[in-house]
Design an enzyme around this catalytic site. Sequence first.
Site, mmCIF file in Angstrom:
data_model
loop_
_atom_site.group_PDB
_atom_site.id
_atom_site.type_symbol
_atom_site.label_atom_id
_atom_site.label_comp_id
_atom_site.label_asym_id
_atom_site.label_seq_id
_atom_site.Cartn_x
_atom_site.Cartn_y
_atom_site.Cartn_z
ATOM 1 C CB CYS A 1 -1.078 0.305 1.314
ATOM 2 S SG CYS A 1 -0.667 -0.185 2.971
ATOM 3 C CG HIS B 1 -3.798 11.000 12.457
ATOM 4 N ND1 HIS B 1 -5.129 9.609 12.117
ATOM 5 C CD2 HIS B 1 -3.362 10.845 11.217
ATOM 6 C CE1 HIS B 1 -5.432 9.404 11.086
ATOM 7 N NE2 HIS B 1 -3.876 9.524 10.527
ATOM 8 C CG HIS C 1 -7.352 4.977 8.700
ATOM 9 N ND1 HIS C 1 -6.398 6.398 8.300
ATOM 10 C CD2 HIS C 1 -8.485 5.800 9.251
ATOM 11 C CE1 HIS C 1 -7.405 6.988 8.614
ATOM 12 N NE2 HIS C 1 -7.999 7.020 8.645
ATOM 13 C CG ASP D 1 -6.797 -5.022 4.415
ATOM 14 O OD1 ASP D 1 -6.017 -4.964 5.102
ATOM 15 O OD2 ASP D 1 -7.322 -4.789 3.400
ATOM 16 N NE ARG E 1 -3.565 -2.994 5.078
ATOM 17 C CZ ARG E 1 -4.904 -2.333 3.946
ATOM 18 N NH1 ARG E 1 -3.785 -1.490 3.959
ATOM 19 N NH2 ARG E 1 -5.645 -1.967 3.488
ATOM 20 C CB CYS F 1 -2.870 1.057 6.741
ATOM 21 S SG CYS F 1 -1.738 1.918 5.527
#
Length: 157
Positions: A74, A111, A114, A118, A126, A128
């Site tokens: 990704c 922050h 996310h 999957d 996951r 990310c």
Amino acid sequence: MRLSASIGGIILKNKDENELKKKLTKMQFEVTQRNGTEPPFQNEYWNEFREGIYVDLVSGVPLFSSMEKFDAGCGWPSFTKPIQEGEVEERQDSSHFMVRTEVRSRTADSHLGHVFNDGPGPNGLRYCINSAAIRFIPKDELEKQGYGEYKSLFDTK
């Protein structure tokens, strides 16, 4: 606006937002304080696979281990789980015309990115994470940088 934050693990109480802007790069500030997202495949740790830990850039609290890192394709660092469940908080994020689960650091309320369902691990998650929200500490520098207690994560049995 006043923020409670820390830089490099040193707690800075009631830090002024302008001072925090001076300590972080523009991208780091945008990601951690404004819920931004850095570009995929154009960030510091998407392709980092040395052994070590990833800490919250603002608080210095350990978040993820390279032992749980994998290439999700990704363009951002991806992990199957945090080092300490309680330090990574999940919140519903309905921005950008979709519903996702945001992850934030508990200590600094940064922050991070996310979490998606999957992933390859036993829990199927996951995480990310934006490179701009974390700092990598290589295994051979853990002791020197005050994270010696995490060396045991890399002990082979």
